[in-house]
Design a protein around this motif. Structure first.
Motif, PDB file in Angstrom:
ATOM      1  N   TYR A   1      19.511  63.508  74.370  1.00 40.47           N
ATOM      2  CA  TYR A   1      19.621  64.886  73.899  1.00 40.47           C
ATOM      3  C   TYR A   1      18.351  65.758  74.258  1.00 40.47           C
ATOM      4  CZ  TYR A   1      23.687  62.996  71.585  1.00 40.47           C
ATOM      5  OH  TYR A   1      24.841  62.163  71.306  1.00 40.47           O
ATOM      6  N   PRO A   2      18.440  66.990  73.775  1.00 45.24           N
ATOM      7  CA  PRO A   2      17.170  67.642  74.006  1.00 45.24           C
ATOM      8  C   PRO A   2      16.339  67.392  72.783  1.00 45.24           C
ATOM      9  CG  PRO A   2      19.078  69.309  74.511  1.00 45.24           C
ATOM     10  CD  PRO A   2      19.529  67.884  74.045  1.00 45.24           C
ATOM     11  N   ALA A   3      14.979  67.764  72.760  1.00 42.99           N
ATOM     12  CA  ALA A   3      13.995  67.628  71.643  1.00 42.99           C
ATOM     13  C   ALA A   3      14.399  68.473  70.520  1.00 42.99           C
ATOM     14  CB  ALA A   3      12.460  67.533  72.264  1.00 42.99           C
ATOM     15  N   ILE A   4      13.975  67.863  69.492  1.00 43.92           N
ATOM     16  CA  ILE A   4      13.952  68.793  68.162  1.00 43.92           C
ATOM     17  C   ILE A   4      12.718  68.962  67.628  1.00 43.92           C
ATOM     18  CG2 ILE A   4      14.840  68.724  65.881  1.00 43.92           C
ATOM     19  CD1 ILE A   4      16.901  66.572  66.387  1.00 43.92           C
ATOM     20  N   VAL A   5      12.473  70.381  67.278  1.00 45.32           N
ATOM     21  CA  VAL A   5      11.085  70.607  66.912  1.00 45.32           C
ATOM     22  C   VAL A   5      11.297  70.678  65.232  1.00 45.32           C
ATOM     23  CG1 VAL A   5       9.217  72.500  66.677  1.00 45.32           C
ATOM     24  CG2 VAL A   5      10.415  71.769  68.856  1.00 45.32           C
ATOM     25  N   LEU A   6      10.356  70.028  64.486  1.00 47.12           N
ATOM     26  CA  LEU A   6      10.688  70.069  63.091  1.00 47.12           C
ATOM     27  C   LEU A   6       9.561  70.877  62.350  1.00 47.12           C
ATOM     28  CD1 LEU A   6      10.854  66.129  62.793  1.00 47.12           C
ATOM     29  CD2 LEU A   6      12.862  67.881  62.878  1.00 47.12           C
ATOM     30  N   VAL A   7       9.959  71.801  61.667  1.00 49.66           N
ATOM     31  CA  VAL A   7       9.167  72.755  60.827  1.00 49.66           C
ATOM     32  C   VAL A   7       9.222  72.437  59.461  1.00 49.66           C
ATOM     33  CG1 VAL A   7       8.276  75.104  60.827  1.00 49.66           C
ATOM     34  CG2 VAL A   7       9.443  74.477  62.979  1.00 49.66           C
ATOM     35  N   HIS A   8       8.412  72.122  58.641  1.00 52.16           N
ATOM     36  CA  HIS A   8       8.354  71.700  57.416  1.00 52.16           C
ATOM     37  C   HIS A   8       8.207  72.761  56.325  1.00 52.16           C
ATOM     38  CE1 HIS A   8       4.238  72.646  56.556  1.00 52.16           C
ATOM     39  NE2 HIS A   8       3.969  71.773  57.660  1.00 52.16           N
TER      40      HIS A   8
ATOM     41  N   LEU B   1       8.048  72.121  76.577  1.00 52.17           N
ATOM     42  CA  LEU B   1       9.360  72.476  76.052  1.00 52.17           C
ATOM     43  C   LEU B   1       9.490  73.823  76.144  1.00 52.17           C
ATOM     44  CD1 LEU B   1       9.557  70.445  72.935  1.00 52.17           C
ATOM     45  CD2 LEU B   1      10.526  69.787  74.899  1.00 52.17           C
ATOM     46  N   SER B   2      10.359  74.336  77.100  1.00 52.35           N
ATOM     47  CA  SER B   2      10.873  75.706  77.498  1.00 52.35           C
ATOM     48  C   SER B   2      11.716  75.898  76.426  1.00 52.35           C
ATOM     49  CB  SER B   2      11.346  76.027  79.012  1.00 52.35           C
ATOM     50  OG  SER B   2      12.605  75.160  78.898  1.00 52.35           O
ATOM     51  N   SER B   3      12.417  75.109  75.731  1.00 53.67           N
ATOM     52  CA  SER B   3      13.654  75.258  74.927  1.00 53.67           C
ATOM     53  C   SER B   3      13.680  73.952  74.098  1.00 53.67           C
ATOM     54  CB  SER B   3      14.853  75.905  75.450  1.00 53.67           C
ATOM     55  OG  SER B   3      15.475  74.831  76.404  1.00 53.67           O
ATOM     56  N   ALA B   4      14.191  74.087  72.885  1.00 48.31           N
ATOM     57  CA  ALA B   4      14.388  72.815  72.029  1.00 48.31           C
ATOM     58  C   ALA B   4      15.401  73.409  70.706  1.00 48.31           C
ATOM     59  CB  ALA B   4      13.338  72.506  71.369  1.00 48.31           C
ATOM     60  N   LEU B   5      15.834  72.276  70.239  1.00 46.03           N
ATOM     61  CA  LEU B   5      16.411  72.372  69.003  1.00 46.03           C
ATOM     62  C   LEU B   5      15.552  72.465  67.851  1.00 46.03           C
ATOM     63  CD1 LEU B   5      18.856  69.280  69.799  1.00 46.03           C
ATOM     64  CD2 LEU B   5      19.720  71.591  69.806  1.00 46.03           C
ATOM     65  N   ILE B   6      15.791  73.409  66.888  1.00 47.98           N
ATOM     66  CA  ILE B   6      14.752  73.888  66.011  1.00 47.98           C
ATOM     67  C   ILE B   6      15.352  73.409  64.683  1.00 47.98           C
ATOM     68  CG2 ILE B   6      13.449  75.470  65.146  1.00 47.98           C
ATOM     69  CD1 ILE B   6      12.717  74.944  67.986  1.00 47.98           C
ATOM     70  N   LEU B   7      14.733  72.695  63.676  1.00 44.56           N
ATOM     71  CA  LEU B   7      15.060  72.271  62.446  1.00 44.56           C
ATOM     72  C   LEU B   7      13.977  72.642  61.596  1.00 44.56           C
ATOM     73  CD1 LEU B   7      16.605  70.918  60.251  1.00 44.56           C
ATOM     74  CD2 LEU B   7      15.780  68.795  60.969  1.00 44.56           C
ATOM     75  N   GLY B   8      14.240  73.596  60.636  1.00 40.22           N
ATOM     76  CA  GLY B   8      13.374  74.249  59.670  1.00 40.22           C
ATOM     77  C   GLY B   8      13.935  74.001  58.116  1.00 40.22           C
ATOM     78  N   TYR B   9      12.940  73.393  57.170  1.00 38.48           N
ATOM     79  CA  TYR B   9      13.433  73.386  55.945  1.00 38.48           C
ATOM     80  C   TYR B   9      12.624  74.195  55.003  1.00 38.48           C
ATOM     81  CZ  TYR B   9      15.089  71.140  51.660  1.00 38.48           C
ATOM     82  OH  TYR B   9      15.555  71.077  50.588  1.00 38.48           O
ATOM     83  N   SER B  10      13.347  75.039  54.399  1.00 44.35           N
ATOM     84  CA  SER B  10      12.634  76.022  53.513  1.00 44.35           C
ATOM     85  C   SER B  10      11.784  77.108  53.908  1.00 44.35           C
ATOM     86  CB  SER B  10      11.966  75.484  52.174  1.00 44.35           C
ATOM     87  OG  SER B  10      11.696  76.073  51.306  1.00 44.35           O
ATOM     88  N   MET B  11      10.526  77.072  53.932  1.00 35.81           N
ATOM     89  CA  MET B  11       9.669  78.045  54.642  1.00 35.81           C
ATOM     90  C   MET B  11       9.883  77.718  56.208  1.00 35.81           C
ATOM     91  SD  MET B  11       5.539  78.244  54.798  1.00 35.81           S
ATOM     92  CE  MET B  11       5.596  76.385  55.776  1.00 35.81           C
TER      93      MET B  11
ATOM     94  N   VAL C   1      15.323  78.603  71.705  1.00 36.82           N
ATOM     95  CA  VAL C   1      16.128  78.160  70.743  1.00 36.82           C
ATOM     96  C   VAL C   1      17.373  77.676  71.436  1.00 36.82           C
ATOM     97  CG1 VAL C   1      17.055  78.259  68.433  1.00 36.82           C
ATOM     98  CG2 VAL C   1      14.755  79.389  69.009  1.00 36.82           C
ATOM     99  N   ILE C   2      17.557  76.395  71.466  1.00 35.36           N
ATOM    100  CA  ILE C   2      19.227  76.079  71.546  1.00 35.36           C
ATOM    101  C   ILE C   2      20.038  76.087  70.821  1.00 35.36           C
ATOM    102  CG2 ILE C   2      20.591  74.038  72.531  1.00 35.36           C
ATOM    103  CD1 ILE C   2      17.994  72.879  73.699  1.00 35.36           C
ATOM    104  N   LYS C   3      19.760  75.514  69.382  1.00 33.71           N
ATOM    105  CA  LYS C   3      20.591  75.769  68.187  1.00 33.71           C
ATOM    106  C   LYS C   3      19.313  75.711  67.148  1.00 33.71           C
ATOM    107  CE  LYS C   3      24.807  73.220  69.422  1.00 33.71           C
ATOM    108  NZ  LYS C   3      25.740  72.134  68.741  1.00 33.71           N
ATOM    109  N   LEU C   4      19.730  76.137  66.111  1.00 33.83           N
ATOM    110  CA  LEU C   4      18.830  76.189  64.818  1.00 33.83           C
ATOM    111  C   LEU C   4      19.422  75.766  63.654  1.00 33.83           C
ATOM    112  CD1 LEU C   4      16.447  77.356  63.307  1.00 33.83           C
ATOM    113  CD2 LEU C   4      17.353  79.511  63.103  1.00 33.83           C
TER     114      LEU C   4
END
Length: 257
Positions: free
Chosen positions: A25-32, A96-106, A122-125
């Motif tokens: 799958y595409p990469a996921i960028v994790l934002v804490h 990464l021209s685009s990615a899956l983005i996962l963010g928690y709280s902030m 952003v592919i999906k958020l």
């Protein structure tokens, strides 16, 4: 050891990359979340192993003021728009021209700013630990931010009476954290995007909160503002415990697949 990229204003941003042998799958960028780090928010709670085992490459970053990234004490160099640009800087150095983005709280607040400013990235958020309170501006208002920042800086933590402020102070007092940087970040947190803006965001958005998360509130009202939003409640979990729940992780994996 983390890698580093320098933001346009000179702040060092730490991140690390992990990938399964055969990514599916595409990469996921994790934002804490606020006061956390890539290691505390994602590695220690099983996300690194869970996501890579499911076939996802990941890029986990430390937001400015957190983890191994630079920790300026000036509120002027924070704010969610600035921090969304940091995500772009990390994505660029990772090609990464685009990615899956996962963010928690902030991280979810930052993810929404990223989606609004750079939808092509952003592919999906997926946003977790944020919900109805975002729409009410009860966390992102200047008054709320100032009160939390004051709690982070007081010399007498026992004087803090607000449960939410007490929670954030205890989190910020953990070893290795810079309360001056965190207070600056808190004072600069951007106000919410208006519902009209959220309604025009076209990418799929998953909103996840714990059943007992009084900080975030229910996920359904926020999910309903998006053109393609989905809500999920994690039973028995609150703001601090939902991130480590395997049901949260599985819901995100299913959504990103």
């Amino acid at each position: 050891m983390p890698e580093f990229v320098t933001a346009s204003d000179g702040v060092a941003l730490a991140f690390e990359r992990l990938s399964p042998e055969r990514p599916a799958y595409p990469a996921i960028v994790l934002v804490h979340g606020f006061g956390s780090s890539r290691a505390q928010n994602w590695k220690a709670t099983g996300w690194y192993g869970g996501l890579t085992a499911a076939g996802f490459p990941i890029v986990a970053m430390d937001c400015r003021g957190h983890g191994d990234s630079g920790k300026p004490h000036d509120p002027a160099v924070y704010g969610h728009d600035r921090m969304a640009e940091d995500v772009v800087d990390v994505m660029k150095v990772c090609s990464l021209s685009s990615a899956l983005i996962l963010g928690y709280s902030m991280g979810g607040f930052i993810g929404l700013r990223l989606l609004a400013a750079h939808p092509e990235r952003v592919i999906k958020l997926a946003v977790a630990g944020m919900g109805e309170s975002y729409l009410k501006n009860s966390i992102t208002s200047p008054a709320a931010r100032a009160a939390l920042a004051d709690a982070l800086l007081t010399s007498d933590p026992a004087s803090i009476t607000d449960p939410r402020a007490k929670m954030f102070r205890a989190f910020a007092d953990q070893p290795g954290k810079d309360r001056l940087a965190l207070a600056a970040c808190m004072r600069a947190m951007s106000q919410r995007l208006p519902p009209e803006t959220l309604a025009h965001l076209q990418r799929p958005v998953l909103v996840v909160t714990g059943e007992k998360d009084d900080t975030a509130g229910r996920p359904e009202p926020l999910a309903a503002t998006f053109a393609n939003g989905t809500a999920l409640v994690i039973p028995g979990r609150d703001h601090m415990s939902a991130v480590g729940d395997k049901n949260t992780r599985q819901a995100v994996i299913n959504f990103f697949r």
